[in-house]
Design an enzyme around this catalytic site. Structure first.
Site, PDB file in Angstrom:
ATOM      1  N   LYS A 229      -3.310  -3.809   5.287  1.00 11.89           N
ATOM      2  CA  LYS A 229      -2.079  -3.508   6.034  1.00 11.89           C
ATOM      3  C   LYS A 229      -1.631  -4.790   6.715  1.00 11.89           C
ATOM      4  CE  LYS A 229       0.512   0.092   6.894  1.00 11.89           C
ATOM      5  NZ  LYS A 229       0.711   1.317   6.097  1.00 11.89           N
TER       6      LYS A 229
ATOM      7  N   ASP B 143       6.634  -0.100   5.276  1.00 18.50           N
ATOM      8  CA  ASP B 143       6.119   0.881   6.250  1.00 18.50           C
ATOM      9  C   ASP B 143       7.227   0.962   7.307  1.00 18.50           C
ATOM     10  OD1 ASP B 143       3.415   2.382   6.976  1.00 18.50           O
ATOM     11  OD2 ASP B 143       4.152   1.570   8.857  1.00 18.50           O
TER      12      ASP B 143
HETATM   13  P1  NDP Z   1      10.897   4.290   8.912  1.00 21.48           P
HETATM   14  O1  NDP Z   1      11.020   2.985   9.587  1.00 21.48           O
HETATM   15  O2  NDP Z   1      11.714   4.551   7.702  1.00 21.48           O
HETATM   16  O3  NDP Z   1      11.215   5.470   9.941  1.00 21.48           O
HETATM   17  C1  NDP Z   1      10.456   5.632  11.088  1.00 21.48           C
HETATM   18  C2  NDP Z   1      11.005   6.812  11.874  1.00 21.48           C
HETATM   19  O4  NDP Z   1      10.079   7.165  12.873  1.00 21.48           O
HETATM   20  C3  NDP Z   1      12.322   6.496  12.559  1.00 21.48           C
HETATM   21  O5  NDP Z   1      13.097   7.649  12.639  1.00 21.48           O
HETATM   22  C4  NDP Z   1      11.859   6.041  13.932  1.00 21.48           C
HETATM   23  O6  NDP Z   1      12.821   6.253  14.962  1.00 21.48           O
HETATM   24  C5  NDP Z   1      10.673   6.950  14.163  1.00 21.48           C
HETATM   25  N1  NDP Z   1       9.722   6.274  15.030  1.00 21.48           N
HETATM   26  C6  NDP Z   1       9.066   5.113  14.786  1.00 21.48           C
HETATM   27  N2  NDP Z   1       8.324   4.759  15.833  1.00 21.48           N
HETATM   28  C7  NDP Z   1       8.527   5.710  16.756  1.00 21.48           C
HETATM   29  C8  NDP Z   1       8.039   5.910  18.056  1.00 21.48           C
HETATM   30  N3  NDP Z   1       7.176   5.036  18.622  1.00 21.48           N
HETATM   31  N4  NDP Z   1       8.454   7.021  18.730  1.00 21.48           N
HETATM   32  C9  NDP Z   1       9.328   7.892  18.168  1.00 21.48           C
HETATM   33  N5  NDP Z   1       9.840   7.748  16.931  1.00 21.48           N
HETATM   34  C10 NDP Z   1       9.440   6.672  16.250  1.00 21.48           C
HETATM   35  O7  NDP Z   1       9.347   4.468   8.594  1.00 21.48           O
HETATM   36  P2  NDP Z   1       8.642   5.375   7.481  1.00 21.48           P
HETATM   37  O8  NDP Z   1       9.364   6.651   7.319  1.00 21.48           O
HETATM   38  O9  NDP Z   1       8.378   4.524   6.313  1.00 21.48           O
HETATM   39  O10 NDP Z   1       7.220   5.640   8.170  1.00 21.48           O
HETATM   40  C11 NDP Z   1       6.988   6.754   9.014  1.00 21.48           C
HETATM   41  C12 NDP Z   1       5.504   7.036   9.087  1.00 21.48           C
HETATM   42  O11 NDP Z   1       5.005   7.307   7.766  1.00 21.48           O
HETATM   43  C13 NDP Z   1       4.627   5.897   9.607  1.00 21.48           C
HETATM   44  O12 NDP Z   1       3.513   6.441  10.282  1.00 21.48           O
HETATM   45  C14 NDP Z   1       4.145   5.217   8.326  1.00 21.48           C
HETATM   46  O13 NDP Z   1       2.958   4.478   8.531  1.00 21.48           O
HETATM   47  C15 NDP Z   1       3.914   6.444   7.464  1.00 21.48           C
HETATM   48  N6  NDP Z   1       3.871   6.215   6.026  1.00 21.48           N
HETATM   49  C16 NDP Z   1       4.917   5.589   5.375  1.00 21.48           C
HETATM   50  C17 NDP Z   1       4.864   5.427   4.009  1.00 21.48           C
HETATM   51  C18 NDP Z   1       6.007   4.848   3.237  1.00 21.48           C
HETATM   52  O14 NDP Z   1       5.932   4.859   1.997  1.00 21.48           O
HETATM   53  N7  NDP Z   1       7.069   4.374   3.860  1.00 21.48           N
HETATM   54  C19 NDP Z   1       3.685   5.849   3.233  1.00 21.48           C
HETATM   55  C20 NDP Z   1       2.703   6.566   3.994  1.00 21.48           C
HETATM   56  C21 NDP Z   1       2.800   6.713   5.346  1.00 21.48           C
HETATM   57  P3  NDP Z   1      13.651   5.001  15.559  1.00 21.48           P
HETATM   58  O15 NDP Z   1      14.568   4.612  14.429  1.00 21.48           O
HETATM   59  O16 NDP Z   1      14.341   5.529  16.758  1.00 21.48           O
HETATM   60  O17 NDP Z   1      12.622   3.953  15.864  1.00 21.48           O
HETATM   61  O1  2IT Z   2       0.877   3.939   4.746  1.00 18.55           O
HETATM   62  C1  2IT Z   2       1.135   3.777   3.530  1.00 18.55           C
HETATM   63  O2  2IT Z   2       0.458   4.328   2.654  1.00 18.55           O
HETATM   64  C2  2IT Z   2       2.282   2.935   3.178  1.00 18.55           C
HETATM   65  N1  2IT Z   2       2.970   2.464   4.070  1.00 18.55           N
HETATM   66  C3  2IT Z   2       2.565   2.643   1.741  1.00 18.55           C
HETATM   67  C4  2IT Z   2       1.694   1.543   1.229  1.00 18.55           C
HETATM   68  C5  2IT Z   2       2.040   1.021  -0.161  1.00 18.55           C
HETATM   69  O3  2IT Z   2       1.405   0.027  -0.511  1.00 18.55           O
HETATM   70  O4  2IT Z   2       2.875   1.584  -0.865  1.00 18.55           O
END
Ligand code: NDP
Ligand code: 2IT
Length: 448
Positions: A124, A164
Site C-alpha cells: 500500500k 484508493d
Molecule cells: P473515494 O476517494 O472514491 O471516496 C471516498 C469517499 O469516502 C468520499 O465520499 C469521502 O468523502 C468519504 N470519506 C473519505 N474519508 C472520510 C472520512 N475521514 N470521513 C468521512 N467520509 C470520508 O475512495 P474509494 O471509494 O476508492 O475508497 C473508499 C474505501 O474503500 C476506502 O476504505 C478504501 O480503502 C476502500 N477500498 C477501495 C477500493 C478501490 O478499488 N477504490 C478497493 C477496496 C477497498 P469526502 O469526499 O467528503 O472526503
Molecule cells: O484496498 C484495495 O484493495 C484497493 N484500494 C485496490 C488495490 C488494487 O491494487 O487494485
C-alpha cells in the site's frame, strides 16, 4: 512465541500506530485455531515475520501550486509481503495518511489478495497530500512529482500500485504517463488505467459490484434475497456509488450515501439516473447537498447513516467510521447484514457488537476484494496484451467473490467457528488468507 505474546510485542513496539495494531490484533485473534493445528507456523515464526513489512520506502514530494508556491508533501510505499506475487495495493491521497494507516492497509492487503486466489502479494502507499480544492493542473503536477520519486521502487513484476481514497483513474493516468516517460516502458505498472491504454473493463465498478456479489452469496446461505431490502451505504466515492448501482440493479433499495460533511437520505431509494447524477457531481467536486433540489430527499448535516432503519449496511467510506454506538443502533434498527466496502470501517468493539447480535458480518478483506481481483486480471491482460469483454470480467468477478465467500464459510466450519448456522466470516477469511501466505513462507524456508 505464542500468538498472544506476538500481539503483546506488536502492541508495545507500535503503540504509536493504533490502526496498524488494530488490524494485526484482528487477524491474530482469529487465526489461533489454525496456528494450533500447524505447529510449523509457530516454529517458522510466520506471524512475527508477517507483521513486519519487507520494507517501507519514505520520500518527499516537492511540487508547485497554481500560484507558483513550493509545496512539500510526504509519500510512502509499504512493500509488505511478496510471498504470493508482486506487491499489490492502492495509493491513497488524503491528509490523514501516515505510516500507521498505510501499514494497516498493507497488512490487510496481504490476506485480501491471498483470498482472491490470484498471484498477488500485499502493499500500500500514498501521501498526506489533500486533493480537495485542488485544480486539475495542481493534481497533475502533484501526481507527476509523486511518480518521479516512486518510479524507482515499482515495476510490473515487482510492485504494482492502483487507486484508493483520493486516487481514481485521472490520478492513475497522470502517474502512468510519468512512469512511461521516465522508463520508456509501456508496461502494466499501475492498474486502474483508462481502458483505451491498458486498463481493464470493469475495474472502476469492481469493488462496489464485488461487495454486493459477496452479499448475494451471504443472503443465499440464509435463503434470503436482496429484492426490496433497504440498504444503508456510506461514502459517495468509487466504492459507494458502484455498490449502490449494483444494489439497484438487483432490486435492492439504496437509501443513503454520505461524505465527510453529512448523509444524503433518500427514502424513495436511488435509481440509475440519480446515481449517474451523483457520479458526475462527485467528479466535478460539487457538494451532495445539490441533490435535494434536483431529486428531493433529506440532507443530514454532520451525521452518518447508521441511525436509519434498514436491513443491510455497506460502510464504504473509511476506517473506523462505525463505532460501537453506531453498531448498536444498527442492531436496534433491524440491520441483519453488514458488508464492509471500505477497509476496516468497523472498530473492534463495533464488530463485537454486530457479531454478538448475530448480524451477518463480512469483513473488508473478503467483501471488497473484487477491486484488487480485477486489478490482477488487468495485470494478466497487460502481460498477454489481449483484452477481455465487460461480461467476461464480470463473470470472473462473480466467480471470485463466490469462491472467497465459500472458502471463508468452509474455513469457519472446519475450524469450529460456525455457531448454529451463524458463519464467522471474519475468522474464516483470516484463516484462508493467512494459511495461503504461511504455506508459501514455509515452503520458501526463511527467506521472505
Ligand atoms: P473515494 O476517494 O472514491 O471516496 C471516498 C469517499 O469516502 C468520499 O465520499 C469521502 O468523502 C468519504 N470519506 C473519505 N474519508 C472520510 C472520512 N475521514 N470521513 C468521512 N467520509 C470520508 O475512495 P474509494 O471509494 O476508492 O475508497 C473508499 C474505501 O474503500 C476506502 O476504505 C478504501 O480503502 C476502500 N477500498 C477501495 C477500493 C478501490 O478499488 N477504490 C478497493 C477496496 C477497498 P469526502 O469526499 O467528503 O472526503
Ligand atoms: O484496498 C484495495 O484493495 C484497493 N484500494 C485496490 C488495490 C488494487 O491494487 O487494485
Amino acid at each position: 512465541m505464542s500468538i498472544r505474546q506476538a500481539i503483546e510485542k506488536v502492541e508495545a513496539r507500535y503503540a504509536h500506530q493504533p490502526e496498524f495494531v488494530q488490524a494485526v490484533k484482528e487477524v491474530a485473534l482469529t487465526i489461533a485455531p489454525l496456528y494450533d493445528a500447524h505447529p510449523e507456523f509457530q516454529k517458522m515464526k510466520i506471524f512475527e515475520r508477517l507483521v513486519e513489512p519487507d520494507r517501507i520506502i519514505a520520500f518527499r514530494i516537492n511540487w508547485e501550486n497554481d500560484k507558483g508556491e513550493v509545496q512539500v508533501n510526504r509519500g510512502w510505499r509499504v512493500q509488505f509481503s511478496n510471498a504470493l506475487g508482486p506487491y499489490k495495493g492502492g495509493l491513497r491521497f488524503h491528509p490523514t495518511v501516515n505510516q500507521s494507516v498505510l501499514k494497516f492497509l498493507g497488512f490487510e492487503q496481504i490476506f485480501k489478495n491471498a483470498l482472491t486466489g490470484l498471484p498477488i502479494g500485499g502493499g500500500k502507499g500514498g501521501s498526506d497530500f489533500d486533493p480537495k480544492g485542488k485544480t486539475d493542473s495542481e493534481i497533475r503536477r502533484f501526481c507527476y512529482a509523486f511518480m518521479r520519486e516512486l518510479h524507482h521502487y515499482v515495476s510490473k513484476d515487482m510492485d504494482v500500485p492502483a487507486g484508493d481514497i483520493g486516487v481514481g483513474s485521472r490520478e492513475v493516468s497522470y502517474m502512468y504517463a510519468m512512469y512511461k516517460n521516465l522508463t520508456h516502458e509501456y508496461s502494466g505498472v499501475l492498474t486502474g488505467k483508462g481502458v483505451g491504454f491498458g486498463g481493464s473493463l470493469m475495474r472502476t465498478e469492481a469493488t462496489g459490484y464485488g461487495a454486493v456479489y459477496f452479499l448475494e452469496n451471504m443472503l443465499k446461505v440464509q435463503n434470503d434475497d436482496i429484492k426490496g431490502k433497504k440498504v444503508l451505504i456510506s461514502g459517495a466515492g468509487n466504492v459507494s456509488l458502484h455498490a449502490a448501482e449494483k444494489v439497484c440493479m438487483l432490486g435492492g433499495i439504496a437509501i443513503t450515501v454520505s461524505d465527510s460533511k453529512g448523509t444524503l437520505y433518500d427514502e424513495k431509494g436511488l435509481n440509475q439516473e440519480k446515481i449517474d447524477w451523483l457520479k458526475k457531481q462527485k467528479d466535478q467536486g460539487k457538494p451532495l447537498t445539490d441533490y435535494i433540489e434536483v431529486f428531493g430527499g433529506e440532507w443530514l448535516a454532520g451525521q452518518t447513516p447508521w441511525h436509519i432503519k434498514a436491513d443491510i449496511a455497506i460502510p464504504s467510506a473509511t476506517q473506523n467510521e462505525v463505532d460501537e454506538e453506531d453498531a448498536q443502533k444498527m442492531v436496534e434498527n433491524g440491520v441483519k447484514y453488514v458488508v464492509e466496502g471500505a477497509n476496516m470501517p468497523l472498530t473492534a468493539k463495533a464488530i463485537d457488537r454486530v457479531c454478538e447480535n448475530r448480524v451477518h458480518y463480512a469483513p473488508g478483506k473478503a467483501a471488497n476484494a473484487g477491486g484488487v481481483a480485477v486489478s490482477a486480471l488487468e495485470m494478466s491482460q497487460n502481460s498477454v496484451r489481449q483484452y477481455k469483454t465487460f461480461d467476461q470480467i464480470d463473470e470472473r468477478l462473480k466467480n471470485i467473490m463466490k469462491n472467497i465467500h465459500d472458502s471463508a464459510a468452509a474455513a469457519s466450519e472446519e475450524y469450529g467457528q460456525t455457531d448454529n448456522g451463524y458463519i464467522d466470516y471474519m475468522a474464516g477469511a483470516n484463516i484462508v488468507g493467512f494459511k495461503r501466505v504461511a504455506d508459501a513462507l514455509v515452503a520458501y524456508g526463511i527467506l521472505n
